[in-house]
Design a protein around this motif. Structure first.
Motif, PDB file in Angstrom:
ATOM      1  N   LEU A  66       0.858  -1.183   0.000  1.00 35.23           N
ATOM      2  CA  LEU A  66       0.000   0.000   0.000  1.00 35.23           C
ATOM      3  C   LEU A  66       0.896   1.235   0.000  1.00 35.23           C
ATOM      4  CD1 LEU A  66      -2.910   1.183   0.316  1.00 35.23           C
ATOM      5  CD2 LEU A  66      -2.502   1.159   2.787  1.00 35.23           C
ATOM      6  N   LEU A  67       0.633   2.149  -0.920  1.00 33.60           N
ATOM      7  CA  LEU A  67       1.403   3.377  -1.017  1.00 33.60           C
ATOM      8  C   LEU A  67       0.481   4.571  -0.856  1.00 33.60           C
ATOM      9  CD1 LEU A  67       4.256   4.019  -3.584  1.00 33.60           C
ATOM     10  CD2 LEU A  67       2.848   5.850  -2.677  1.00 33.60           C
ATOM     11  N   ILE A  68       0.791   5.421   0.124  1.00 34.36           N
ATOM     12  CA  ILE A  68      -0.028   6.598   0.405  1.00 34.36           C
ATOM     13  C   ILE A  68       0.829   7.847   0.253  1.00 34.36           C
ATOM     14  CG2 ILE A  68      -1.382   7.825   2.147  1.00 34.36           C
ATOM     15  CD1 ILE A  68      -2.022   5.093   3.402  1.00 34.36           C
ATOM     16  N   SER A  69       0.378   8.757  -0.584  1.00 34.86           N
ATOM     17  CA  SER A  69       1.047  10.039  -0.791  1.00 34.86           C
ATOM     18  C   SER A  69       0.020  11.121  -0.511  1.00 34.86           C
ATOM     19  CB  SER A  69       1.542  10.140  -2.244  1.00 34.86           C
ATOM     20  OG  SER A  69       1.927  11.463  -2.565  1.00 34.86           O
ATOM     21  N   ILE A  79      -7.205   6.162   8.931  1.00 37.31           N
ATOM     22  CA  ILE A  79      -6.162   5.725   9.867  1.00 37.31           C
ATOM     23  C   ILE A  79      -6.455   4.310  10.347  1.00 37.31           C
ATOM     24  CG2 ILE A  79      -5.189   6.090  12.175  1.00 37.31           C
ATOM     25  CD1 ILE A  79      -5.531   9.107  11.701  1.00 37.31           C
ATOM     26  N   GLN A  80      -7.700   4.073  10.739  1.00 39.94           N
ATOM     27  CA  GLN A  80      -8.096   2.748  11.232  1.00 39.94           C
ATOM     28  C   GLN A  80      -7.926   1.683  10.145  1.00 39.94           C
ATOM     29  OE1 GLN A  80     -12.112   2.591  12.737  1.00 39.94           O
ATOM     30  NE2 GLN A  80     -11.777   0.655  13.798  1.00 39.94           N
ATOM     31  N   ALA A  81      -8.274   2.018   8.915  1.00 39.56           N
ATOM     32  CA  ALA A  81      -8.126   1.063   7.814  1.00 39.56           C
ATOM     33  C   ALA A  81      -6.646   0.745   7.575  1.00 39.56           C
ATOM     34  CB  ALA A  81      -8.756   1.626   6.549  1.00 39.56           C
ATOM     35  N   THR A  82      -5.798   1.751   7.720  1.00 32.73           N
ATOM     36  CA  THR A  82      -4.359   1.540   7.535  1.00 32.73           C
ATOM     37  C   THR A  82      -3.797   0.652   8.638  1.00 32.73           C
ATOM     38  OG1 THR A  82      -4.205   3.739   6.510  1.00 32.73           O
ATOM     39  CG2 THR A  82      -2.138   2.701   7.183  1.00 32.73           C
ATOM     40  N   GLU A  83      -4.267   0.837   9.863  1.00 32.27           N
ATOM     41  CA  GLU A  83      -3.871  -0.045  10.961  1.00 32.27           C
ATOM     42  C   GLU A  83      -4.252  -1.491  10.635  1.00 32.27           C
ATOM     43  OE1 GLU A  83      -5.468   1.138  14.705  1.00 32.27           O
ATOM     44  OE2 GLU A  83      -4.675   3.182  14.580  1.00 32.27           O
ATOM     45  N   GLY A  84      -5.456  -1.660  10.095  1.00 32.71           N
ATOM     46  CA  GLY A  84      -5.907  -3.005   9.730  1.00 32.71           C
ATOM     47  C   GLY A  84      -5.029  -3.627   8.669  1.00 32.71           C
ATOM     48  N   VAL A  90       0.349  -6.209   5.456  1.00 31.61           N
ATOM     49  CA  VAL A  90       0.570  -5.395   4.263  1.00 31.61           C
ATOM     50  C   VAL A  90       1.748  -4.453   4.508  1.00 31.61           C
ATOM     51  CG1 VAL A  90      -0.438  -3.639   2.742  1.00 31.61           C
ATOM     52  CG2 VAL A  90      -1.856  -5.513   3.613  1.00 31.61           C
ATOM     53  N   ARG A  91       2.616  -4.306   3.530  1.00 33.15           N
ATOM     54  CA  ARG A  91       3.741  -3.379   3.601  1.00 33.15           C
ATOM     55  C   ARG A  91       3.232  -1.993   3.211  1.00 33.15           C
ATOM     56  NH1 ARG A  91       8.608  -3.517   6.204  1.00 33.15           N
ATOM     57  NH2 ARG A  91      10.348  -2.770   4.929  1.00 33.15           N
ATOM     58  N   VAL A  92       3.344  -1.015   4.134  1.00 33.06           N
ATOM     59  CA  VAL A  92       2.771   0.314   3.902  1.00 33.06           C
ATOM     60  C   VAL A  92       3.885   1.351   3.753  1.00 33.06           C
ATOM     61  CG1 VAL A  92       1.241   2.112   4.781  1.00 33.06           C
ATOM     62  CG2 VAL A  92       0.709  -0.306   5.225  1.00 33.06           C
ATOM     63  N   TYR A  93       3.829   2.084   2.654  1.00 32.42           N
ATOM     64  CA  TYR A  93       4.768   3.168   2.379  1.00 32.42           C
ATOM     65  C   TYR A  93       3.979   4.469   2.398  1.00 32.42           C
ATOM     66  CZ  TYR A  93       7.413  -0.746   0.352  1.00 32.42           C
ATOM     67  OH  TYR A  93       8.047  -1.942   0.135  1.00 32.42           O
ATOM     68  N   HIS A 114       3.201   4.601  13.764  1.00 37.81           N
ATOM     69  CA  HIS A 114       4.568   5.090  13.937  1.00 37.81           C
ATOM     70  C   HIS A 114       5.577   3.951  13.998  1.00 37.81           C
ATOM     71  CE1 HIS A 114       2.640   8.835  16.002  1.00 37.81           C
ATOM     72  NE2 HIS A 114       2.546   8.884  14.688  1.00 37.81           N
ATOM     73  N   GLY A 115       6.490   3.948  13.065  1.00 32.27           N
ATOM     74  CA  GLY A 115       7.517   2.921  13.036  1.00 32.27           C
ATOM     75  C   GLY A 115       7.100   1.634  12.376  1.00 32.27           C
ATOM     76  N   ASN A 116       5.816   1.490  12.097  1.00 33.40           N
ATOM     77  CA  ASN A 116       5.333   0.273  11.433  1.00 33.40           C
ATOM     78  C   ASN A 116       5.047   0.501   9.950  1.00 33.40           C
ATOM     79  OD1 ASN A 116       5.286  -1.445  13.807  1.00 33.40           O
ATOM     80  ND2 ASN A 116       3.593  -0.164  14.510  1.00 33.40           N
ATOM     81  N   VAL A 117       4.958   1.771   9.565  1.00 32.48           N
ATOM     82  CA  VAL A 117       4.916   2.112   8.144  1.00 32.48           C
ATOM     83  C   VAL A 117       6.252   2.748   7.787  1.00 32.48           C
ATOM     84  CG1 VAL A 117       2.428   2.538   8.255  1.00 32.48           C
ATOM     85  CG2 VAL A 117       4.008   4.451   8.496  1.00 32.48           C
ATOM     86  N   LEU A 118       6.650   2.667   6.538  1.00 31.45           N
ATOM     87  CA  LEU A 118       7.847   3.359   6.084  1.00 31.45           C
ATOM     88  C   LEU A 118       7.432   4.779   5.760  1.00 31.45           C
ATOM     89  CD1 LEU A 118       8.517   0.289   5.661  1.00 31.45           C
ATOM     90  CD2 LEU A 118      10.095   1.038   3.881  1.00 31.45           C
ATOM     91  N   LEU A 119       7.719   5.707   6.655  1.00 31.36           N
ATOM     92  CA  LEU A 119       7.212   7.074   6.578  1.00 31.36           C
ATOM     93  C   LEU A 119       8.319   8.058   6.233  1.00 31.36           C
ATOM     94  CD1 LEU A 119       4.975   9.190   7.093  1.00 31.36           C
ATOM     95  CD2 LEU A 119       5.628   9.118   9.523  1.00 31.36           C
ATOM     96  N   ARG A 120       8.095   8.839   5.192  1.00 35.60           N
ATOM     97  CA  ARG A 120       9.060   9.866   4.783  1.00 35.60           C
ATOM     98  C   ARG A 120       8.370  11.214   4.598  1.00 35.60           C
ATOM     99  NH1 ARG A 120      13.590   7.446   0.552  1.00 35.60           N
ATOM    100  NH2 ARG A 120      14.806   6.390   2.171  1.00 35.60           N
ATOM    101  N   ALA A 121       9.099  12.282   4.912  1.00 37.05           N
ATOM    102  CA  ALA A 121       8.603  13.642   4.705  1.00 37.05           C
ATOM    103  C   ALA A 121       9.200  14.200   3.427  1.00 37.05           C
ATOM    104  CB  ALA A 121       8.987  14.522   5.880  1.00 37.05           C
TER     105      ALA A 121
END
Length: 201
Positions: A66-69, A79-84, A90-93, A114-121
């Motif tokens: 899953l890729l979210i921009s 947010i809740q759906a992403t937690e699920g 699922v690998r989340v970027y 936090h820390g469970n998705v690959l999060l970049r600014a």
């Protein structure tokens, strides 16, 4: 001037127009008419918008990636759906504009991310986009004109568009390149980095 009698001509044929599509309709701002929430592949923001539930369903169907921009990420249902998705493995970027990045780190509702998705600014504004399983035949995606926050239901001037598979191919290549080529900004790759995000390596 000579007088002429107007001759009446009786219609000799009829036209069936019952199958014609109606064009845009203008209504007064005081009109009780409700705003449209969906038209074709488009969904619209505003009160009772279907966008949060549609995006949540898209995320809920993710199998592997899953890729979210987005500019900002604070809609509770999304947010809740992403937690699920994370719970299903699922690998989340995620790549978020700087202000949205800071808000997400300080939002208690996002603690499980936090820390469970690959999060970049990113330092410049980017696309508002979600793509699921872009490497699989059942890939799905949605492009938005607004961020994934309260504006989805409070602002009635935005839209979201369901993407075709060919559009997903194009956008996924663009966003993946953006995600991995960012050299300025910060990232969170582990829960302990939330309070002190590290510069992108």
């Amino acid at each position: 001037m000579s007088e002429k009698t107007i001759e009446t001509i009786t219609n000799q044929r009829t036209v069936d127009r019952t199958g014609e599509a109606l064009g845009p309709t203008w209504t007064s701002s005081k009109s009780p008419a409700k705003s449209a929430t969906k038209q074709g592949p488009f969904l619209f923001t505003g009160e009772a918008s279907e966008i949060p539930s549609s995006i949540s369903a898209l995320i809920g169907s993710s199998k592997e990636r899953l890729l979210i921009s987005t500019q900002s990420f604070s809609d509770a249902a999304i947010i809740q759906a992403t937690e699920g998705a994370l719970e299903r493995g699922v690998r989340v970027y995620m790549v978020i504009d700087t202000a949205g990045f800071e808000s997400m780190l300080s939002n208690p509702s996002c603690n499980a991310l936090h820390g469970n998705v690959l999060l970049r600014a990113r330092q410049e504004r980017g696309l508002d986009l979600i793509i699921s399983d872009w490497h699989l035949a059942n890939r799905t995606g949605m492009l938005l004109s607004t961020p994934l926050d309260g504006t989805l239901t409070s602002n009635n001037k935005g839209w979201a568009m369901e993407l075709s598979k060919s559009q997903i191919d194009e956008f996924s290549a663009h966003i993946q390149h953006e995600f991995w080529s960012i050299t300025e900004g910060r990232e969170v790759l582990a829960p302990e980095e939330t309070k002190n995000p590290q510069p992108i390596a």
